[in-house]
Design an enzyme around this catalytic site. Structure first.
Site, PDB file in Angstrom:
ATOM      1  N   LYS A 104       0.820  -1.220   0.000  1.00 25.20           N
ATOM      2  CA  LYS A 104       0.000   0.000   0.000  1.00 25.20           C
ATOM      3  C   LYS A 104       0.850   1.265   0.000  1.00 25.20           C
ATOM      4  CE  LYS A 104      -4.383  -1.934   1.285  1.00 25.20           C
ATOM      5  NZ  LYS A 104      -5.378  -2.229   2.296  1.00 25.20           N
ATOM      6  N   ARG A 106      -3.308 -10.209   4.725  1.00 19.25           N
ATOM      7  CA  ARG A 106      -3.762 -10.204   3.320  1.00 19.25           C
ATOM      8  C   ARG A 106      -2.623  -9.635   2.476  1.00 19.25           C
ATOM      9  NH1 ARG A 106      -6.155  -6.722  -0.202  1.00 19.25           N
ATOM     10  NH2 ARG A 106      -7.759  -7.575  -1.580  1.00 19.25           N
TER      11      ARG A 106
HETATM   12  N1  HH2 Z   1      -7.484  -3.849   0.994  1.00 22.19           N
HETATM   13  C1  HH2 Z   1      -7.872  -3.840  -0.288  1.00 22.19           C
HETATM   14  C2  HH2 Z   1      -8.954  -4.624  -0.713  1.00 22.19           C
HETATM   15  N2  HH2 Z   1      -9.625  -5.406   0.155  1.00 22.19           N
HETATM   16  N3  HH2 Z   1      -9.912  -6.217   2.351  1.00 22.19           N
HETATM   17  C3  HH2 Z   1      -9.556  -6.220   3.640  1.00 22.19           C
HETATM   18  N4  HH2 Z   1     -10.231  -6.976   4.520  1.00 22.19           N
HETATM   19  N5  HH2 Z   1      -8.524  -5.464   4.103  1.00 22.19           N
HETATM   20  C4  HH2 Z   1      -7.800  -4.658   3.277  1.00 22.19           C
HETATM   21  O1  HH2 Z   1      -6.869  -3.961   3.766  1.00 22.19           O
HETATM   22  C5  HH2 Z   1      -8.159  -4.624   1.887  1.00 22.19           C
HETATM   23  C6  HH2 Z   1      -9.242  -5.433   1.459  1.00 22.19           C
HETATM   24  C7  HH2 Z   1      -7.143  -3.002  -1.272  1.00 22.19           C
HETATM   25  O2  HH2 Z   1      -6.058  -3.668  -1.803  1.00 22.19           O
HETATM   26  P1  HH2 Z   1      -6.049  -4.474  -3.203  1.00 22.19           P
HETATM   27  O3  HH2 Z   1      -7.076  -5.537  -3.249  1.00 22.19           O
HETATM   28  O4  HH2 Z   1      -4.663  -4.960  -3.389  1.00 22.19           O
HETATM   29  O5  HH2 Z   1      -6.341  -3.362  -4.302  1.00 22.19           O
HETATM   30  P2  HH2 Z   1      -7.676  -2.907  -5.028  1.00 22.19           P
HETATM   31  O6  HH2 Z   1      -8.681  -2.504  -4.011  1.00 22.19           O
HETATM   32  O7  HH2 Z   1      -7.200  -1.744  -5.863  1.00 22.19           O
HETATM   33  O8  HH2 Z   1      -8.180  -4.053  -5.844  1.00 22.19           O
END
Ligand code: HH2
Length: 286
Positions: free
Chosen positions: A230, A265
């Site tokens: 992040k 995660r």
């Molecule tokens: N962060 C993201 C998405 N889902 N779920 C939980 N429980 N906790 C988190 O910190 C979290 C999440 C964002 O990250 P990412 O999936 O890598 O990116 P994007 O939202 O751009 O798909």
């Protein structure tokens, strides 16, 4: 075909989140616009290979998402989201029938379709606020649910987020959402809390939450941390490219484990698994 019944899957997922060792949740974004891997895994062959590789590297869960929640992102329609995630879940389970799949969605319709396809954990970044039907669905299915803190919504959440006391406000929010879930019939044993790193938070807010994670752990539920690649990691390490943030991410994982978080995660499963192995060996698994 899926060999395990829904009930077996749900029981297995519950045992996993309540176990004593750290749980690695590998991220599979089936989206064109996710912040670090957008567009990479829209192609189903690549996505299945990615899921398989993460399982081989030690992921306990694959978190499948069909809508980006990165700052500034737009929502997609439920049909589009379902069309992205359901075939993917089916294909992963065809190839790896024992895989535990979590569905990253705040829509009950998507969660239901994903569970039908074999998912056994619901990861709701709105903590049951996004869809009034989600709490009942999760209660009925009896599956684990991740309740995450977010201030505002993805489109605007990073525009000058403010708190009087970020740790207290996030803790109070999560306590309230856990109580709400329980009042809707969700088994307390199935609740996982998540401070929502990067969701309506400045670098300082994220650091304060990591520093004082024990305040959230003290609520008595398993805690998930999603700091992987992040922006706040990049702003400290100087890595503008999200893929270059693995070392900084690993540091957050170890610190969060030390403060008793037990679900992580992550994108880079092997690096985080090896770091956790060292942390477990040094600090003990309990
Ligand atoms: N962060 C993201 C998405 N889902 N779920 C939980 N429980 N906790 C988190 O910190 C979290 C999440 C964002 O990250 P990412 O999936 O890598 O990116 P994007 O939202 O751009 O798909």
């Amino acid at each position: 075909m899926n060999q395990n019944s829904r009930q077996d899957r749900v029981i297995g997922a519950g045992d996993l989140i309540r176990g004593s060792g750290p749980v690695l949740v590998g991220i599979l974004n089936v989206t064109p616009d996710s912040f670090s891997d957008g567009g990479e895994f829209l192609d189903s062959e690549k996505a299945i290979a990615r899921a398989s590789a993460m399982l081989d590297e030690g992921a306990h869960v694959i978190d499948v998402g069909g809508e980006s929640t990165r700052p500034g992102s737009d929502p997609v329609s439920p049909e589009k989201e379902i069309g992205r995630v359901v075939p993917m879940i089916r294909e992963i389970l065809d190839e790896r029938p024992d895989a535990v799949i979590s569905i990253d969605t705040y829509r009950a319709q998507t969660a239901e379709a994903a569970i039908e396809a074999g998912a056994s954990i619901v990861n709701d970044v709105t903590a049951l606020r996004g869809d009034g039907r989600m709490s009942k669905l999760v209660a009925e299915v009896g599956c684990p649910v991740v309740l995450m803190h977010m201030k505002g919504e993805p489109k605007t959440m990073q525009r000058d987020p403010r708190y009087d006391d970020v740790v207290r406000e996030v803790r109070d929010f999560l306590r309230e959402k856990a109580e709400y879930a329980i009042s809707e019939g969700v088994d307390p044993k199935n609740i996982v809390l998540d401070p929502g790193i990067g969701f309506g938070k400045t670098v300082e807010h994220n650091l304060a939450l990591l520093r004082h994670l024990d305040t959230i752990v003290d609520l008595g539920f398993p805690v998930l941390v999603g700091a992987s690649r992040k922006g706040f990691v990049g702003s400290i390490t100087g890595s503008g490219d999200a893929r270059e943030r693995v070392f900084g991410t690993v540091a957050t994982t170890v610190m969060a484990y030390e403060r008793s978080a037990n679900l992580f995660r992550v994108h880079d499963v092997r690096a985080n698994r090896e770091a956790l192995a060292m942390a477990v060996a040094t600090l003990g698994a309990g």
